[in-house]
Motif scaffolding. Structure first.
Motif, PDB file in Angstrom:
ATOM      1  N   VAL A  16       0.827  -1.273   0.125  1.00  0.00           N
ATOM      2  CA  VAL A  16      -0.137  -0.091   0.129  1.00  0.00           C
ATOM      3  C   VAL A  16       0.926   1.194  -0.077  1.00  0.00           C
ATOM      4  O   VAL A  16       0.513   2.373  -0.569  1.00  0.00           O
ATOM      5  N   ARG A  17       2.050   1.135   0.496  1.00  0.00           N
ATOM      6  CA  ARG A  17       2.990   2.369   0.563  1.00  0.00           C
ATOM      7  C   ARG A  17       3.468   2.707  -0.802  1.00  0.00           C
ATOM      8  O   ARG A  17       3.983   3.777  -0.919  1.00  0.00           O
ATOM      9  N   TRP A  18       3.505   1.569  -1.860  1.00  0.00           N
ATOM     10  CA  TRP A  18       4.262   2.072  -2.917  1.00  0.00           C
ATOM     11  C   TRP A  18       3.278   1.805  -3.977  1.00  0.00           C
ATOM     12  O   TRP A  18       3.650   2.623  -5.292  1.00  0.00           O
ATOM     13  N   ILE A  19       2.499   1.009  -4.198  1.00  0.00           N
ATOM     14  CA  ILE A  19       1.639   0.553  -5.398  1.00  0.00           C
ATOM     15  C   ILE A  19      -0.096   0.574  -5.012  1.00  0.00           C
ATOM     16  O   ILE A  19      -0.946   1.249  -5.914  1.00  0.00           O
ATOM     17  N   GLY A  20      -0.439  -0.036  -3.996  1.00  0.00           N
ATOM     18  CA  GLY A  20      -1.878  -0.124  -3.738  1.00  0.00           C
ATOM     19  C   GLY A  20      -2.072  -1.399  -2.857  1.00  0.00           C
ATOM     20  O   GLY A  20      -1.423  -1.961  -1.940  1.00  0.00           O
ATOM     21  N   THR A  21      -3.484  -1.898  -3.366  1.00  0.00           N
ATOM     22  CA  THR A  21      -4.159  -2.779  -2.307  1.00  0.00           C
ATOM     23  C   THR A  21      -4.523  -4.088  -3.281  1.00  0.00           C
ATOM     24  O   THR A  21      -4.835  -3.656  -4.396  1.00  0.00           O
ATOM     25  N   TYR A  22      -4.426  -5.295  -2.573  1.00  0.00           N
ATOM     26  CA  TYR A  22      -4.991  -6.300  -3.479  1.00  0.00           C
ATOM     27  C   TYR A  22      -5.682  -6.999  -2.260  1.00  0.00           C
ATOM     28  O   TYR A  22      -5.478  -7.313  -1.215  1.00  0.00           O
TER      29      TYR A  22
END
Length: 167
Positions: free
Chosen positions: A44-50
């Motif tokens: 979450v700190r660099w791209i997002g969530t899954y």
């Protein structure tokens, strides 16, 4: 460590499409780089969530939360060989597949990011986007400052790709 020229990535025209590859490296252990790629609190700190099943064949929703208007997209895990290889498919109209391969070489962990686009695809904007996200990943792994916002990144890096912030 990755040199400045390597940071731009490599684009290759192939009969099956246009291949984009980035090579990045860190002095960090492979397990730490893998954790930054896959653990929710670091992703979450660099791209997002899954949100979904975290196994080969598992599917879920991937949201690139650093986009201007984040939208969740269906994603499927095609391969997962921790801590060495992760292959995911975005189940969208374009049908993206991203391959992330980690190796240990000369005391460093090397990431090879690969994406294949359909033949004839103009990928300059995709290359810039992945460069920005991989710089954000580099900050997460190396505990360094993240790149600034997109506009600042584009102004600084876009010219290397033939783009300016006005394009």
């Amino acid at each position: 460590m990755t040199t400045p020229d390597e940071r731009l990535g490599q684009v290759t025209e192939l009969p099956e499409g246009v291949r984009l590859q980035f090579r990045r490296s860190w002095p960090d252990p492979i397990d730490d780089v893998w954790a930054a790629l896959t653990e929710p609190d670091r992703m979450v700190r660099w791209i997002g969530t899954y949100e979904g099943e975290r196994r080969v064949g598992g599917s879920g929703t991937f949201t690139m939360t650093h986009e201007e208007a984040p939208v969740g997209e269906p994603m499927r895990i095609v391969e997962c060989e921790a801590p060495r290889r992760l292959v995911v498919d975005w189940e969208t109209e374009e049908g993206w597949r991203v391959e992330l391969d980690l190796t240990a070489q000369d005391g460093e962990t090397v990431l090879l990011f690969t994406q294949l686009f359909a033949p004839g695809t103009e990928i300059t904007d995709y290359v810039l986007g992945w460069h920005w996200y991989l710089d954000k990943f580099d900050a997460e792994v190396g505990d360094r400052p993240a790149p600034g916002d997109w506009d600042g990144f584009l102004a600084a890096t876009g010219p290397a790709y033939g783009r300016s912030s006005q394009t």
